[in-house]
Design a protein around this motif. Structure first.
Motif, PDB file in Angstrom:
ATOM      1  N   ALA A  18       0.905  -1.484   0.094  1.00  9.83           N
ATOM      2  CA  ALA A  18      -0.025  -0.002  -0.254  1.00  9.83           C
ATOM      3  C   ALA A  18       0.700   1.476   0.180  1.00  9.83           C
ATOM      4  O   ALA A  18       0.219   2.241  -0.612  1.00  9.83           O
ATOM      5  CB  ALA A  18      -0.804  -0.131   0.748  1.00  9.83           C
ATOM      6  N   ALA A  19       2.163   1.549   0.601  1.00 13.34           N
ATOM      7  CA  ALA A  19       2.854   2.378   0.796  1.00 13.34           C
ATOM      8  C   ALA A  19       3.785   2.623  -0.573  1.00 13.34           C
ATOM      9  O   ALA A  19       3.708   3.444  -1.107  1.00 13.34           O
ATOM     10  CB  ALA A  19       4.052   2.510   1.568  1.00 13.34           C
ATOM     11  N   LEU A  20       3.511   1.403  -1.300  1.00 14.19           N
ATOM     12  CA  LEU A  20       4.926   1.815  -2.802  1.00 14.19           C
ATOM     13  C   LEU A  20       3.839   1.728  -3.755  1.00 14.19           C
ATOM     14  O   LEU A  20       3.869   2.640  -4.518  1.00 14.19           O
ATOM     15  CB  LEU A  20       5.177   0.490  -2.876  1.00 14.19           C
ATOM     16  CG  LEU A  20       6.246  -0.099  -2.454  1.00 14.19           C
ATOM     17  CD1 LEU A  20       6.778  -1.254  -2.534  1.00 14.19           C
ATOM     18  CD2 LEU A  20       7.595   0.732  -2.132  1.00 14.19           C
ATOM     19  N   GLN A  21       1.934   1.451  -3.886  1.00 17.82           N
ATOM     20  CA  GLN A  21       1.424   2.191  -4.158  1.00 17.82           C
ATOM     21  C   GLN A  21       1.189   3.667  -4.162  1.00 17.82           C
ATOM     22  O   GLN A  21       0.852   4.074  -5.560  1.00 17.82           O
ATOM     23  CB  GLN A  21       0.220   1.469  -4.303  1.00 17.82           C
ATOM     24  CG  GLN A  21      -1.165   1.504  -4.676  1.00 17.82           C
ATOM     25  CD  GLN A  21      -0.792   0.852  -6.293  1.00 17.82           C
ATOM     26  OE1 GLN A  21      -0.221   0.157  -6.271  1.00 17.82           O
ATOM     27  NE2 GLN A  21      -0.874   1.796  -7.660  1.00 17.82           N
ATOM     28  N   ALA A  22       1.347   4.152  -2.579  1.00 19.55           N
ATOM     29  CA  ALA A  22       0.826   5.438  -2.609  1.00 19.55           C
ATOM     30  C   ALA A  22       1.875   6.196  -3.401  1.00 19.55           C
ATOM     31  O   ALA A  22       1.817   7.034  -4.047  1.00 19.55           O
ATOM     32  CB  ALA A  22       0.214   5.677  -1.431  1.00 19.55           C
ATOM     33  N   ALA A  23       2.708   5.757  -3.229  1.00 15.02           N
ATOM     34  CA  ALA A  23       4.222   6.196  -3.486  1.00 15.02           C
ATOM     35  C   ALA A  23       3.938   6.318  -5.577  1.00 15.02           C
ATOM     36  O   ALA A  23       4.488   7.800  -5.337  1.00 15.02           O
ATOM     37  CB  ALA A  23       5.900   5.916  -3.388  1.00 15.02           C
ATOM     38  N   GLN A  24       3.918   5.599  -6.047  1.00 13.76           N
ATOM     39  CA  GLN A  24       3.523   5.049  -7.483  1.00 13.76           C
ATOM     40  C   GLN A  24       3.014   6.115  -7.774  1.00 13.76           C
ATOM     41  O   GLN A  24       2.528   7.121  -8.988  1.00 13.76           O
ATOM     42  CB  GLN A  24       3.438   4.122  -7.802  1.00 13.76           C
ATOM     43  CG  GLN A  24       3.184   3.959  -9.441  1.00 13.76           C
ATOM     44  CD  GLN A  24       3.113   2.391  -9.304  1.00 13.76           C
ATOM     45  OE1 GLN A  24       3.840   1.390  -8.761  1.00 13.76           O
ATOM     46  NE2 GLN A  24       2.583   1.918 -10.343  1.00 13.76           N
ATOM     47  N   ASP A  25       1.786   5.880  -7.102  1.00 14.42           N
ATOM     48  CA  ASP A  25       0.432   7.360  -7.016  1.00 14.42           C
ATOM     49  C   ASP A  25       0.856   8.591  -7.557  1.00 14.42           C
ATOM     50  O   ASP A  25       0.283   9.238  -8.112  1.00 14.42           O
ATOM     51  CB  ASP A  25      -1.298   7.224  -6.687  1.00 14.42           C
ATOM     52  CG  ASP A  25      -1.827   5.934  -6.825  1.00 14.42           C
ATOM     53  OD1 ASP A  25      -1.619   4.811  -7.856  1.00 14.42           O
ATOM     54  OD2 ASP A  25      -2.277   5.193  -5.590  1.00 14.42           O
TER      55      ASP A  25
END
Lengths: 324, 452
Positions: free
Chosen positions: B439-446
Motif C-alpha cells: 500500500a505504501a509503495l502504491q501510494a508513492a507510485q500514485d
C-alpha cells in the motif's frame, strides 16, 4: 473620479481663490502620497511581484523539465488546482490530510496560547513583589531565536538521551519503555507543545499591554459595588480587551496556520504524517518533488483560504463591536 | 500651510537622499568589487598567462567536515591556478542543502560555473536543461571519455544523450563488520542474508545497548538505496522499459521487506529511525553499539573521526538471500558538471580536466575516501588491503546503476519517504505486513503518476 470632477467643478464655479494659496494646497495633497511612494515601491518589489509570479506559476506545468527556462513551461490551465482539489486522488488526499492536521494544530495552539497568556496577564495585573522578574521570565521564549528554541526542544524529545524520556521514564516511571516523540503520532503532540511554548508569551505580552489601559478606578468602583474577581474579569477586563483580542487572535491564527519553522526544525524536510503542516507540505511538493507549478497552486489555495478566513473574521468582529 | 509643508518637504528630501545614498553606496561598492576583481584577474593573467578568469566551484561535502574539504580543495586549486592562471572560488556545500541550492541556481540561471552533483541525480538534472552537455568536443577537451571507468561514466546522464556530468569520486556500498565483536561471538562475516540475520540476532543485546546492525532510518536516500539494492537482488526493477514506475511488483515489496525486517526483528536500535544527518549510524558502529553497518565506502572518514582504527573493521559485500541475484550496491558516487550559463566555458573545461586527471584523482581519493573513476587507478585511501580489494570488487562485479531516467529524483523522495514511514511503524512496535508495504509503495507510485 467623480469626487475630483465635482470638486474641480466647484472650484471653477465658486469664487476664484487667491492664487498663491493654490500651489501649496496641490503640494499638500501630494505630500502624503510622495511619502509612501518608497514604501509602496518596496512592497511591490518584495511582496506583490513574487506573489503575482507565484500565481502565474500555479497555472503552468513548472516541473523539472522547465525550471531552467520558465517561459517554455506549458500552460496547465486549472490542471494544478484540479489535482490539488481532487480529494479522491493521492495528491489531493494528502493535501486534505495536511489541511486537517494544520487546522487541529492551529485551534489547539491558538486556543491554549490565548488561555495561558490571559491567565498569566491576569495574575500579573496587580503589582506584587517579584512581578518584574516573572514578566521577564515569561517573555524568554519569545525573545529566544526561533531556531535555537525549537532545536532545544528537539534535543529534549530524543528517544534515547532526551530530557523528556529521562524525566518521564527514568525518574517518574510514568511510561513503560522509552517513548518516541519525534516519530509516529506523538510527533503531533511534540510539535504542538513546542509551538505553544513559543507563541503564548506573545499573547501574554499583548494582553498585558492591553490591560495597562484599563483604569484602576473601574475595578475599585466595581469592588465597592460588590463585584467579585470573576465578575470583574467578565464585565470589565474582557470587554475592555476586545480590540486587543481581535487583533491578537487573528495574528496568532495566521502565524500558526502558516507555521513552517516548528516542523522543519523538529523533523527536517519531510515530517511524519501526523505533523505534516500545510506550509511544509507545499515545500515538500515544490522542492523535494521538483513540481513548482503544483506547489504554487497549493500556495494560492492556502492564500485564498487565509484571505477568506481573515475577511469573515474581521466582518464578524466589526459587526459585533458595532452592536456592542 | 507653508510651515507645515517644510518638515514634510525636508522628510521627503531626507528619504530620497538616503535612498540615493543607498543606491550610490551599493553601486560604488559594486564597481569597487568589480574593479578589484578585474584587478586580481589581470594580475593572475599576467602571472600565469592563462585566461585570467575566475571560476565559482560548488563542491560537495566529502571529508569529515566542510572545513576539511575546503582545506583539501584550497591546496589543489592553488596548484590549478599555478598551471593555468585560473582563479577558483571554492564553496563547499553540505549535503542537506546541495540539491536545493542546485535547484535554486537552475531556476534563477544564477549559478556556479562548475559543480558537484550526486550521480543519481544526473539524469534528473540533465532533464532541466541547465547543464552543459559534454559533446564530443567537450569530452575531447577534458581528456576523452575513454579515460574513465565505464560503469562510472555511464552514470553521467540518460543513455543515448550527451552526458551532462562526468564521474569524479566513486562510491559503493559495503557491509562493515566489527572484527572484535564477531570474534567474541565466534562468528564469521556473513555470506548470505539468512546468515546476516542470525548473526545480527546473536550480536544484539538491548540491555547493554548493543545491536546487530546500525541504520540511518530517518534518511530517505538511505532507505531508497536499500529498497533498490534489495529489490534488484529479488530481480525487480523500479521502472519498466518505458520508464513507467512499477513499485508494487512482488520483488520490490520483498526488497523493502528485507530492509524493514531488520527493524521488525529488533536487531536495530529503534532510535535509529531518528537518524538522518549522516554521522549517527557510523557513530554507533564506531562506538561498538552496533556490530554491522551497511554504508558507502566514505564511512571510513566518520569511523576514523570517531576513533575506530581501520584494522578494527572488515568489509564484505552486502549478501543476498540464498538463490537471489548477487547484487551488493548501486554505482554510487559524485559527478562533476558545468553550468550551461557559464561565461568561462574554456576555463570550466580545464577545471573538469584537472579534477578528473589521474594525478589529481590519486591525490583527492585519499582525503575523500573515494574509489578511482579513471582507468588504471588503484584504491589508495586505505592501508587496509582487504577493505580496498573488497570495495574494488563490489564496484567491478556487484554494482548496477540506479535508473538513469528523469523521474529518478522523484523516485528517491517518494519511495524513500514511504520506506522511512514503514521503518517508523516497525520501530514503534507496530507490525509491518506485506500489504502495508504494498500500500505504501502504491501510494508513492500514485503520487508520482499524478504529479506528472
Amino acid at each position: 473620479m467623480t469626487t475630483t470632477r465635482s470638486r474641480s467643478k466647484q472650484s471653477t464655479d465658486g469664487p476664484v481663490p487667491p492664487k498663491p494659496a493654490r500651489r501649496p494646497r496641490g503640494w499638500g495633497r501630494a505630500t502624503p502620497y510622495l511619502l509612501i511612494v518608497p514604501a509602496v515601491l518596496l512592497e511591490l518589489l518584495i511582496h506583490i511581484v513574487p506573489m503575482l509570479v507565484g500565481i502565474w506559476m500555479s497555472f503552468v506545468q513548472l516541473t523539472q523539465f522547465f525550471i531552467a527556462n520558465w517561459s517554455q513551461a506549458p500552460y496547465a490551465g486549472l490542471g494544478n488546482y484540479r489535482v490539488a482539489l481532487n480529494f479522491s486522488g493521492p495528491l489531493g488526499q494528502s493535501l486534505l490530510h495536511s489541511f486537517e492536521i494544520t487546522a487541529a494544530y492551529t485551534v489547539i495552539v491558538v486556543g491554549l496560547a490565548w488561555v495561558f497568556g490571559m491567565s498569566a496577564a491576569l495574575v500579573l495585573q496587580r503589582s506584587f513583589r517579584g512581578r518584574g522578574i516573572l514578566r521577564t521570565l515569561f517573555l524568554v521564549p519569545y525573545a529566544l531565536p526561533i531556531y535555537a528554541g525549537i532545536m532545544t526542544w528537539s534535543f529534549m524529545y530524543q528517544r534515547d538521551n532526551g530530557l523528556l524520556n529521562h524525566v518521564l521514564h527514568d525518574d517518574l516511571h510514568l511510561t513503560d519503555g522509552t517513548t518516541f516523540w519525534l516519530v509516529g503520532n506523538n510527533a503531533f503532540i511534540a510539535m504542538t507543545v513546542a509551538a505553544l511554548w513559543r507563541s503564548w508569551p506573545f499573547a501574554f505580552l499583548m494582553l498585558m499591554a492591553g490591560m495597562q489601559n484599563i483604569s484602576e478606578e473601574v475595578y475599585d468602583a466595581a469592588s465597592v459595588d460588590g463585584a467579585g474577581i470573576w465578575k470583574q474579569i467578565r464585565f470589565i477586563t474582557l470587554p475592555s480587551l476586545r480590540p486587543v483580542n481581535g487583533v491578537l487572535v487573528l495574528m496568532l491564527f495566521l502565524w500558526t496556520f502558516n507555521d513552517f519553522n516548528t516542523p522543519f526544525v523538529l523533523f527536517g524536510q519531510t515530517p511524519p504524517p501526523s505533523a505534516d503542516l500545510v506550509s511544509i507540505h507545499i515545500y515538500d511538493n515544490s522542492f523535494v518533488n521538483w513540481n513548482f507549478g503544483f506547489g504554487s497552486a497549493m500556495s494560492v489555495l492556502l492564500l485564498l483560504f487565509l484571505l477568506v478566513c481573515t475577511g469573515v473574521y474581521l466582518l464578524l468582529l466589526n459587526r459585533r463591536s458595532r452592536r456592542a | 500651510m507653508k510651515l507645515r509643508l517644510i518638515p514634510a518637504a525636508l522628510t521627503v528630501l531626507a528619504v530620497s537622499a538616503t535612498a540615493a545614498c543607498g543606491s550610490g553606496g551599493s553601486s560604488s561598492s559594486g564597481s569597487g568589487s568589480a574593479s578589484s576583481g578585474s584587478g586580481s584577474a589581470s594580475a593572475s593573467a599576467a602571472a600565469g598567462r592563462g585566461s585570467g578568469a575566475t571560476l565559482t566551484y560548488w563542491a560537495s561535502n566529502q571529508a569529515a567536515t566542510i572545513q576539511d574539504d575546503q582545506k583539501v580543495l584550497g591546496t589543489e586549486m592553488a596548484k590549478f591556478k599555478k598551471q593555468t592562471g585560473i582563479n577558483v572560488n571554492v564553496q563547499v556545500i553540505g549535503w542537506p542543502d546541495l540539491l536545493n541550492k542546485i535547484l535554486g541556481a537552475t531556476t534563477s540561471g544564477q549559478g556556479p560555473d562548475v559543480l558537484n552533483i550526486g550521480n543519481t541525480w544526473a539524469a534528473s538534472l540533465q532533464a532541466t536543461g541547465a547543464f552543459m552537455p559534454f559533446d564530443a568536443a567537450a569530452l575531447q577537451a577534458i581528456g576523452g571519455k575513454d579515460k574513465f571507468v565505464q560503469t562510472a561514466f555511464k552514470t553521467g546522464g540518460a543513455p543515448g544523450k550527451d552526458p551532462t556530468s562526468v564521474p569524479l569520486y566513486g562510491l559503493v556500498y559495503g557491509l562493515y563488520y566489527n572484527k572484535k565483536m564477531f570474534a567474541d561471538a565466534g562468528l564469521k562475516p556473513p555470506t548470505t542474508w539468512e546468515q546476516l540475520q542470525t548473526d545480527a540476532k546473536k550480536l544484539t543485546d538491548p540491555s547493554k545497548g548493543t545491536y546487530g546492525m546500525a541504520m540511518e532510518g530517518g534518511s530517505y536516500t538511505e532507505s531508497v538505496h536499500f529498497a533498490f539494492i534489495f529489490g534488484q537482488q529479488h530481480g525487480a526493477d523500479p521502472f519498466n522499459a518505458q520508464g513507467k514506475p512499477q513499485f508494487t511488483t512482488p520483488g520490490m515489496v520483498a526488497g523493502v521487506k528485507q530492509y524493514v525486517d531488520l527493524m521488525s526483528n529488533k536487531v536495530v536500535n529503534p532510535s535509529s529511525v531518528q537518524y538522518k544527518n549522516g554521522p549517527e549510524a557510523p557513530g554507533d558502529f564506531a562506538k561498538g553499539k552496533a556490530a554491522m553497518l551497511m554504508s558507502q565506502n566514505n564511512a571510513d572518514n566518520t569511523l576514523q573521526a570517531d576513533g575506530m582504527k581501520s584494522d578494527a573493521y572488515g568489509v564484505v559485500p552486502i549478501p543476498a538471500m540464498t538463490g537471489n541475484k548477487d547484487i551488493a550496491s548501486f554505482v554510487a558516487g559524485i559527478n562533476i558538471s558545468i553550468f550551461k550559463n557559464t561565461k568561462n566555458k574554456a576555463a570550466a573545461l580545464k577545471l573538469v580536466k584537472f579534477m578528473t586527471s589521474p594525478a589529481e584523482q590519486a591525490i583527492l581519493d585519499k582525503p575523500f575516501t573515494a574509489l578511482p573513476v579513471v582507468k588504471n587507478g588503484t584504491v589508495n585511501y586505505t592501508t587496509n588491503k582487504a577493505e580496498a580489494a573488497a570495495f574494488a570488487d563490489i564496484l567491478a562485479t556487484k554494482a548496477v546503476p540506479l535508473p538513469l531516467i528523469p523521474a529518478e529524483s522523484a523516485y528517491e523522495t517518494n519511495v524513500g519517504n514511504a520506506v522511512n514511514q514503514l521503518l517508523a511503524q516497525a520501530a514503534t512496535g507496530n507490525k509491518v505486513s506485506d500489504s502495508d508495504i504494498k500500500a505504501a509503495l502504491q501510494a508513492a507510485q500514485d503520487k508520482m503518476a499524478s504529479a506528472g
